[in-house]
Design an enzyme around this catalytic site. Structure first.
Site, PDB file in Angstrom:
ATOM      1  N   CYS B  11     -41.362  -1.007  -6.121  1.00 35.35           N
ATOM      2  CA  CYS B  11     -40.261  -1.905  -6.431  1.00 35.35           C
ATOM      3  C   CYS B  11     -38.981  -1.077  -6.592  1.00 35.35           C
ATOM      4  O   CYS B  11     -39.008   0.137  -6.636  1.00 35.35           O
ATOM      5  CB  CYS B  11     -40.546  -2.692  -7.705  1.00 35.35           C
ATOM      6  SG  CYS B  11     -40.955  -1.663  -9.111  1.00 35.35           S
ATOM      7  N   CYS B  14     -38.766   1.668  -9.238  1.00 32.70           N
ATOM      8  CA  CYS B  14     -39.550   2.878  -9.034  1.00 32.70           C
ATOM      9  C   CYS B  14     -38.822   3.805  -8.071  1.00 32.70           C
ATOM     10  O   CYS B  14     -38.812   5.019  -8.248  1.00 32.70           O
ATOM     11  CB  CYS B  14     -40.927   2.532  -8.481  1.00 32.70           C
ATOM     12  SG  CYS B  14     -41.594   1.027  -9.176  1.00 32.70           S
TER      13      CYS B  14
END
Lengths: 490, 85
Positions: B11, B14
């Protein structure tokens, strides 16, 4: 369908574009924009430990179930959070029941979904979605824990430290969140105090009326079918949205170190856009009438307060994280919504209202089951279920089956079923899926009954009867099989 | 050599944490092996409740949030000191 004449293809595209434009102009701003920022603020400013510490394995069930529901509401807007937290609660924390409650509540009852449902479909639907999802989320969690309580013992040995983290929310963060919530309410509630015009201004800006007529011709709409045209104000707002997108990209996406001038520009533009959206604008020949309503004044005061807090009361880290999280939600969800709304506009041209009315035009068991089945087999990305539901409503679907669809759709999709199965196993997943289907149907029937004029007392009685049957089943499960109860109400 | 693992299924947060970490490693001039862990099984093996997570030399430094650049730099410096000893 291979031989669609060119003309009707053009009509389909026009339907899609018209739907998209009126949607952007009418619904997004005062509801979705604040909701995105609230979701961002919740993620950035509420430390997860404030809730996860109630989800450890030593927490009594009467605390861990409500805490799971609260976690679904407060922490989970993005699947990045949902799945690890679900796996964590299941394997290392409070166990299967609270984990299932969290999984059920998270996609349906977050601030974005609720406020969006409220503006696009109606506050009654939003409230019903919130209350019934919370109730049934806990119900399904308890049931699952009861049925599988023997397998539930074999959990990972993990340190309790994982759930022991202590943290509290700063006071400035709480005030900031409340102000954002206030902004959302002022922007969406239709009460006299907010909608009455306090002051009218005449601006000698000519040509806007011609722009509006031009827009109506370019993107035709049919008011009788509940469609809305794009006004001159709407076109202005769409332009502002594009500007916000560009400045946010420059100011937030591209900067790893805190805030820069582009960031503040984008924040300023957001405020300005909200103010413009809350003004009443009526173009006419030779001028433009601006109606200043209570809503405008409310939005003005709150945005000024928010701006001041963002600059002086929150720490630089908090402000950066808040803006980044909000932008991340916009970036993740907004493109999906745009594609989804466009597709809904196209599909709508193809569906005949009679089909929907025959299948789910009244609050029958069959109608509700159809709503649920459609919800399970169709996968729509986050929040797109709302414009789809709006389309069904306009085409004549009864509000009961509509709610059944709205509850089941975000819960169950092929993707979520697969991920869930990889964590808790296939058998448990299928039991969970059937419970969701069953409870969504019940929720639709109850709400549909209320819409059809069933008294609140009777609806409450049915809800109570369902819960009583549930409790009875649980009692039977625990006592007649000689098992020790898994749900110890300590 | 410092071993750094960035936990996250891919995502936006991250990716941002990975970017930030790599940049801090470079600006401190450290020798480090930065890995992105996307497999849920391996992520859940660590004690994290939500992603993104930052693991330095096997120890979870942060999870569920993006730490500030200063924090990451401090952890890296500390880890570099331990490795030398």
């Amino acid at each position: 369908m291979s031989l669609i004449p060119l003309e009707s293809l053009a009509q389909l595209l026009a339907g899609g574009l018209a739907g998209l434009a009126s949607y952007l102009a009418a619904h997004v701003l005062l509801c979705l924009l604040p909701a995105f920022y609230i979701a961002g603020a919740m993620t950035a400013l509420i430390p997860k430990e404030t809730i996860t510490r109630y989800l450890g394995r030593n927490t009594p069930k009467r605390i861990s179930y409500p805490a799971s529901a609260a976690a679904g509401f407060l922490l989970a807007v993005c699947s990045c959070t949902v799945i690890p937290l679900f796996a964590g609660i299941y394997k290392k924390g409070a166990g299967l029941g609270p984990a299932i409650t969290f999984l059920f509540v998270a996609p349906a009852v977050n601030i974005l979904a609720i406020s969006y449902t409220g503006t696009v479909i109606g506050m009654d639907m939003a409230v019903a979605r919130l209350l019934l999802s919370l109730t049934f989320g806990v119900g399904i969690g308890v049931l699952m824990a009861q049925i599988f309580h023997q397998e539930d013992v074999a959990r990972d040995q993990a340190t309790d430290a994982l759930f022991a983290g202590q943290a509290s929310i700063g006071r400035a963060a709480v005030v900031f969140l409340l102000l954002l919530l206030g902004l959302l309410l002022v922007g969406t509630f239709r009460i006299d105090l907010l909608t009455q015009t306090r002051l009218s201004l005449e601006l000698p800006i000519a040509g806007l009326d011609r722009l509006q007529t031009g827009l109506y011709q370019l993107l035709p709409f049919d008011a009788a079918r509940g469609e809305e045209g794009v006004t001159a104000q709407g076109a202005l707002l769409i332009g502002m949205l594009v500007l916000i997108g560009v400045t946010s990209w420059k100011g937030i996406e591209k900067s790893l170190d805190g805030l820069n001038r582009w960031t503040w520009l984008s924040v300023g533009l957001v405020g300005l856009t909200l103010l413009m959206a809350s003004l009443g604008m009526t173009p006419h020949a030779g001028g433009l009438t601006l109606d200043i309503t209570g809503k405008f004044l409310g939005v003005l005061i709150i945005t000024l307060l928010l701006g001041w807090m963002l600059k002086t009361q929150l720490t630089e880290d908090e402000a950066t994280n808040f803006l980044w999280e909000s932008w991340r939600f916009v970036k993740q969800i907004f493109p999906l919504l745009i594609v989804g709304v466009f597709a809904v506009g196209v599909i709508r041209e193809l569906i005949r209202p009679e089909w929907i009315q025959t299948l789910a035009g009244s609050n029958t068991l069959l109608g509700n089951v159809i709503g649920v089945v459609f919800g399970i087999f169709m996968y729509f990305p986050t929040l797109v279920e709302v414009p789809i539901a709006r389309m069904f409503m306009d085409l004549g679907m009864h509000r009961g089956p509509l709610l059944a669809y709205l509850i089941s759709d975000p819960e169950l999709s092929l993707q979520s079923i697969l991920i869930t199965a990889s964590i808790i196993g296939r058998k448990k997943t299928w039991v969970y899926v059937s419970f969701v289907a069953l409870f969504s149907t019940l929720a639709g029937l109850l709400f549909g009954g209320w819409v059809d004029g069933l008294s609140v007392g009777l609806v409450a009685f049915y809800l109570f009867a369902i819960l009583a049957v549930l409790a009875g089943a649980l009692w039977w499960l625990t006592h007649h099989r000689g098992r020790t109860p898994a749900v110890e109400l300590r | 050599m410092i071993k750094i693992e960035v936990l996250g299924p891919g995502c936006a947060n991250c990716k941002r944490l990975e970017q930030l970490t790599r940049r801090e490693v470079a600006s401190l001039g450290l020798e480090a092996d930065v890995q992105k862990i996307t497999d849920y099984g391996r992520i859940m093996a660590y004690d994290v409740l939500s992603t993104p997570g930052l693991v330095i030399n096997g120890r979870v430094m942060s999870s569920g949030r993006i730490p500030s650049a200063q924090e990451v730099a401090d952890w890296l410096t500390a880890a570099a000191g331990e490795v030398e000893r």
